[in-house]
Scaffold this motif. Structure first.
Motif, mmCIF file in Angstrom:
data_model
loop_
_atom_site.group_PDB
_atom_site.id
_atom_site.type_symbol
_atom_site.label_atom_id
_atom_site.label_comp_id
_atom_site.label_asym_id
_atom_site.label_seq_id
_atom_site.Cartn_x
_atom_site.Cartn_y
_atom_site.Cartn_z
ATOM 1 N N PHE A 29 2.010 11.866 14.715
ATOM 2 C CA PHE A 29 1.997 10.723 13.802
ATOM 3 C C PHE A 29 0.805 9.781 14.043
ATOM 4 C CE2 PHE A 29 6.371 12.109 13.707
ATOM 5 C CZ PHE A 29 6.755 11.900 12.392
ATOM 6 N N GLY A 30 -0.111 10.179 14.933
ATOM 7 C CA GLY A 30 -1.239 9.306 15.258
ATOM 8 C C GLY A 30 -2.056 8.899 14.045
ATOM 9 N N TRP A 31 -2.411 9.878 13.218
ATOM 10 C CA TRP A 31 -3.192 9.572 12.024
ATOM 11 C C TRP A 31 -2.410 8.698 11.053
ATOM 12 C CZ3 TRP A 31 -8.154 9.786 11.371
ATOM 13 C CH2 TRP A 31 -8.930 10.697 12.118
ATOM 14 N N SER A 32 -1.113 8.908 10.970
ATOM 15 C CA SER A 32 -0.287 8.071 10.085
ATOM 16 C C SER A 32 -0.285 6.621 10.554
ATOM 17 C CB SER A 32 1.149 8.611 10.042
ATOM 18 O OG SER A 32 1.179 9.910 9.493
ATOM 19 N N PHE A 33 -0.168 6.419 11.885
ATOM 20 C CA PHE A 33 -0.215 5.057 12.419
ATOM 21 C C PHE A 33 -1.566 4.403 12.125
ATOM 22 C CE2 PHE A 33 2.883 6.638 15.898
ATOM 23 C CZ PHE A 33 3.953 6.457 15.032
ATOM 24 N N ALA A 34 -2.644 5.186 12.291
ATOM 25 C CA ALA A 34 -3.981 4.649 12.055
ATOM 26 C C ALA A 34 -4.179 4.291 10.587
ATOM 27 C CB ALA A 34 -5.037 5.664 12.493
ATOM 28 N N VAL A 35 -3.743 5.172 9.688
ATOM 29 C CA VAL A 35 -3.866 4.902 8.255
ATOM 30 C C VAL A 35 -3.018 3.701 7.861
ATOM 31 C CG1 VAL A 35 -3.334 5.828 5.961
ATOM 32 C CG2 VAL A 35 -4.491 7.260 7.652
ATOM 33 N N THR A 36 -1.846 3.558 8.475
ATOM 34 C CA THR A 36 -0.994 2.398 8.187
ATOM 35 C C THR A 36 -1.707 1.101 8.545
ATOM 36 O OG1 THR A 36 1.011 3.682 8.613
ATOM 37 C CG2 THR A 36 1.211 1.291 8.692
ATOM 38 N N ALA A 37 -2.306 1.061 9.741
ATOM 39 C CA ALA A 37 -3.013 -0.149 10.176
ATOM 40 C C ALA A 37 -4.178 -0.471 9.245
ATOM 41 C CB ALA A 37 -3.510 0.033 11.612
ATOM 42 N N LEU A 38 -4.983 0.543 8.938
ATOM 43 C CA LEU A 38 -6.130 0.326 8.053
ATOM 44 C C LEU A 38 -5.684 -0.071 6.649
ATOM 45 C CD1 LEU A 38 -8.414 3.327 9.116
ATOM 46 C CD2 LEU A 38 -8.753 0.895 9.631
ATOM 47 N N GLY A 39 -4.624 0.588 6.158
ATOM 48 C CA GLY A 39 -4.127 0.295 4.818
ATOM 49 C C GLY A 39 -3.589 -1.114 4.686
ATOM 50 N N LEU A 40 -2.863 -1.579 5.700
ATOM 51 C CA LEU A 40 -2.304 -2.932 5.654
ATOM 52 C C LEU A 40 -3.403 -3.990 5.776
ATOM 53 C CD1 LEU A 40 0.936 -2.450 7.782
ATOM 54 C CD2 LEU A 40 0.758 -2.688 5.304
ATOM 55 N N VAL A 41 -4.411 -3.702 6.598
ATOM 56 C CA VAL A 41 -5.548 -4.627 6.700
ATOM 57 C C VAL A 41 -6.283 -4.706 5.359
ATOM 58 C CG1 VAL A 41 -7.815 -4.979 7.759
ATOM 59 C CG2 VAL A 41 -5.856 -4.352 9.185
ATOM 60 N N TYR B 178 -7.622 -7.394 0.275
ATOM 61 C CA TYR B 178 -7.694 -7.241 -1.179
ATOM 62 C C TYR B 178 -6.762 -8.204 -1.912
ATOM 63 C CZ TYR B 178 -7.226 -5.112 -5.814
ATOM 64 O OH TYR B 178 -7.183 -4.895 -7.171
ATOM 65 N N GLY B 179 -5.515 -8.297 -1.437
ATOM 66 C CA GLY B 179 -4.524 -9.077 -2.186
ATOM 67 C C GLY B 179 -3.799 -10.125 -1.378
ATOM 68 N N GLY B 180 -4.311 -10.457 -0.195
ATOM 69 C CA GLY B 180 -3.654 -11.464 0.631
ATOM 70 C C GLY B 180 -2.338 -10.949 1.185
ATOM 71 N N TRP B 181 -1.507 -11.892 1.635
ATOM 72 C CA TRP B 181 -0.220 -11.493 2.222
ATOM 73 C C TRP B 181 0.738 -10.948 1.167
ATOM 74 C CZ3 TRP B 181 -0.130 -10.512 7.061
ATOM 75 C CH2 TRP B 181 -0.980 -11.203 7.933
ATOM 76 N N THR B 182 0.530 -11.332 -0.090
ATOM 77 C CA THR B 182 1.325 -10.736 -1.167
ATOM 78 C C THR B 182 1.020 -9.244 -1.279
ATOM 79 O OG1 THR B 182 1.336 -12.809 -2.411
ATOM 80 C CG2 THR B 182 1.841 -10.792 -3.633
ATOM 81 N N PHE C 142 -0.097 -7.413 1.137
ATOM 82 C CA PHE C 142 0.481 -6.811 2.343
ATOM 83 C C PHE C 142 1.945 -6.435 2.103
ATOM 84 C CE2 PHE C 142 2.926 -7.125 6.239
ATOM 85 C CZ PHE C 142 2.154 -6.430 7.167
ATOM 86 N N GLY C 143 2.724 -7.348 1.530
ATOM 87 C CA GLY C 143 4.137 -7.090 1.273
ATOM 88 C C GLY C 143 4.349 -5.970 0.273
ATOM 89 N N ILE C 144 3.527 -5.949 -0.780
ATOM 90 C CA ILE C 144 3.658 -4.905 -1.809
ATOM 91 C C ILE C 144 3.363 -3.530 -1.225
ATOM 92 C CG2 ILE C 144 2.614 -4.006 -3.923
ATOM 93 C CD1 ILE C 144 2.265 -6.901 -4.845
ATOM 94 N N VAL C 145 2.303 -3.431 -0.432
ATOM 95 C CA VAL C 145 1.930 -2.147 0.172
ATOM 96 C C VAL C 145 3.014 -1.669 1.139
ATOM 97 C CG1 VAL C 145 0.307 -1.038 1.761
ATOM 98 C CG2 VAL C 145 -0.541 -2.440 -0.119
ATOM 99 N N ALA C 146 3.583 -2.593 1.913
ATOM 100 C CA ALA C 146 4.650 -2.229 2.846
ATOM 101 C C ALA C 146 5.868 -1.696 2.101
ATOM 102 C CB ALA C 146 5.030 -3.433 3.709
ATOM 103 N N ILE C 147 6.237 -2.365 1.009
ATOM 104 C CA ILE C 147 7.399 -1.931 0.217
ATOM 105 C C ILE C 147 7.148 -0.564 -0.404
ATOM 106 C CG2 ILE C 147 8.749 -2.441 -1.854
ATOM 107 C CD1 ILE C 147 8.351 -5.423 -1.206
ATOM 108 N N LEU C 148 5.951 -0.376 -0.955
ATOM 109 C CA LEU C 148 5.617 0.911 -1.569
ATOM 110 C C LEU C 148 5.613 2.044 -0.550
ATOM 111 C CD1 LEU C 148 2.750 -0.103 -4.040
ATOM 112 C CD2 LEU C 148 5.045 0.671 -4.636
ATOM 113 N N SER C 149 5.175 1.760 0.662
ATOM 114 C CA SER C 149 5.170 2.780 1.712
ATOM 115 C C SER C 149 6.592 3.235 2.022
ATOM 116 C CB SER C 149 4.513 2.235 2.980
ATOM 117 O OG SER C 149 3.198 1.812 2.740
ATOM 118 N N ILE C 150 7.495 2.269 2.175
ATOM 119 C CA ILE C 150 8.898 2.591 2.447
ATOM 120 C C ILE C 150 9.519 3.343 1.278
ATOM 121 C CG2 ILE C 150 11.176 1.601 2.895
ATOM 122 C CD1 ILE C 150 9.715 -0.726 4.291
#
Length: 382
Positions: free
Chosen positions: A6-18, A23-27, A29-37
């Motif tokens: 899962f190393g690459w998944s963790f790395a992509v998660t960190a880069l994606g959330l940053v 791109y869209g601020g903390w809003t 961040f929340g949207i991307v987290a919800i879509l991932s789940i």
């Protein structure tokens, strides 16, 4: 093992959330987290089915699945595919479609909504064929014995799954499709659903047929190689089976990609209930797709499907449920939470049945019980 897989998944998660924050601020961040789940919950059954296919491949093709396959899944299906849908449905050029996705998000969402009937018909028929071919196949281990045993007998009828799929498509086009949901209301899309559904069926028959053909050829060549191993080594011709293995693995890889595409339809469409920003959508669904890929490899390397033998059954029942949901959503809206829960519950049920089976086997071995009684008791999960 976990970090390696899962190393690459963790790395992509960190880069994606940053990237989401930038791109869209903390809003964002929340949207991307919800879509991932959302993507992970909707595609867990995809990982189980993929693992059943991927375990037949060697380490090289498993790496291809995690590299090139991820690029296709993340960038192809989660970023390019929604734009292609708009370009085709709205008869726009690729540059115009990209501009529309970035600068006119509401109109972009409308075009995707209008194309939902054709997407659902294609994906629904492809997934339905996977479920039907599984449920009609004779197998040594049965989970829901009272369902699977009579259906396996019916499966001896040639082309039964194709006939049933065509009947389902015809009924869908005459019911749900005549009042299909679009952004402008409900319109008749019977012809669109018929054409898209037949395309999904043809795609399954071609890709699945080729992968099955080369898989069978590979097994035959491996048997022949085993029998003539010494003679082949002396003749210096040990590569024929390897070449055939490459063809088999390639078509199985192609089958996996089409399968993943069919699973991603509901995730892409469902994402519009959360956001119509294609950048945030690609980030969230892409992160989820990475975890599904890593989970697939983890299941293979841990031998989970061999230890919990009903998991594959549960995943295929989830596929059947998803196929039905996709066809129903041509007319009716079904919340993504319901879609995700159906798959999770079926897989959880099959996992628990597997645990019970393993406990029964362990108890039988400990007590030295009769093998025939043990077999009849643990073959079915119910």
């Amino acid at each position: 093992m976990v970090l390696k897989t899962f190393g690459w998944s963790f790395a992509v998660t960190a880069l994606g959330l940053v990237a989401a924050v930038l791109y869209g601020g903390w809003t964002g961040f929340g949207i991307v987290a919800i879509l991932s789940i959302l993507e992970i919950s909707l595609s867990f059954d995809n990982a189980v089915v993929n693992a059943g296919i991927l375990k037949k491949m060697n380490a090289f093709w498993q790496k291809i699945f995690l590299t090139i396959g991820v690029l296709i899944a993340v960038f192809g299906m989660r970023l390019v595919f929604p734009v292609v849908i708009v370009a085709i449905s709205a008869k726009l050029g690729p540059i115009e479609a990209v501009d529309l996705a970035l600068n006119n998000k509401d109109l972009y969402e409308q075009y995707v909504t209008d194309a939902h009937a054709s997407i659902a018909a294609f994906g629904g028929m492809f997934l339905l064929m996977i479920f039907l071919d599984f449920i009609f196949e004779e197998r040594d281990i049965q989970w829901l014995k009272w369902i699977e045993r009579p259906l396996a007998k019916l499966g001896k009828v040639d082309m039964l799954s194709v006939c049933i799929a065509l009947v389902v498509l015809l009924v869908t086009s005459m019911t749900f499709a005549v009042n299909a949901h679009t952004h402008a209301g409900h319109v008749d899309k019977a012809q669109t659903v018929l054409i898209s559904g037949v395309a999904g069926l043809i795609t399954y028959l071609i890709v699945g047929g080729l992968s099955g053909y080369f898989e069978n050829k590979l097994e035959e060549d491996e048997e022949r190689e085993h029998e003539e191993e010494e003679a082949a080594a002396k003749a210096g011709k040990p590569r024929s089976a390897v070449a055939m293995a490459g063809k088999a693995a390639f078509f199985m890889f192609l089958y996996l990609e089409v399968l993943d595409a069919s699973f991603s339809f509901d995730g892409v469409i469902g994402a519009f209930a959360i956001t119509n920003d294609i950048v945030l959508m690609a980030l969230g669904l892409g992160i989820g797709a990475m975890y599904v890929r890593s989970l697939t490899v983890y299941l293979v390397r841990q031998g989970t499907l061999d230890d919990y033998v009903y998991l594959e059954h549960g995943a295929h029942y989830a596929i059947g449920a998803l196929a039905a949901i996709l066809l129903i959503t041509i007319q009716y809206e079904i919340h993504e939470v319901i879609t995700g829960l159906v798959g999770v519950l079926l897989i959880a049920w099959s996992f628990w049945s597997s645990v019970r089976r393993n406990r029964a086997l362990a108890a039988a071995e400990g007590d030295g019980g009769a093998a025939s009684d043990e077999k009849s008791e643990v073959t079915s999960g119910v």
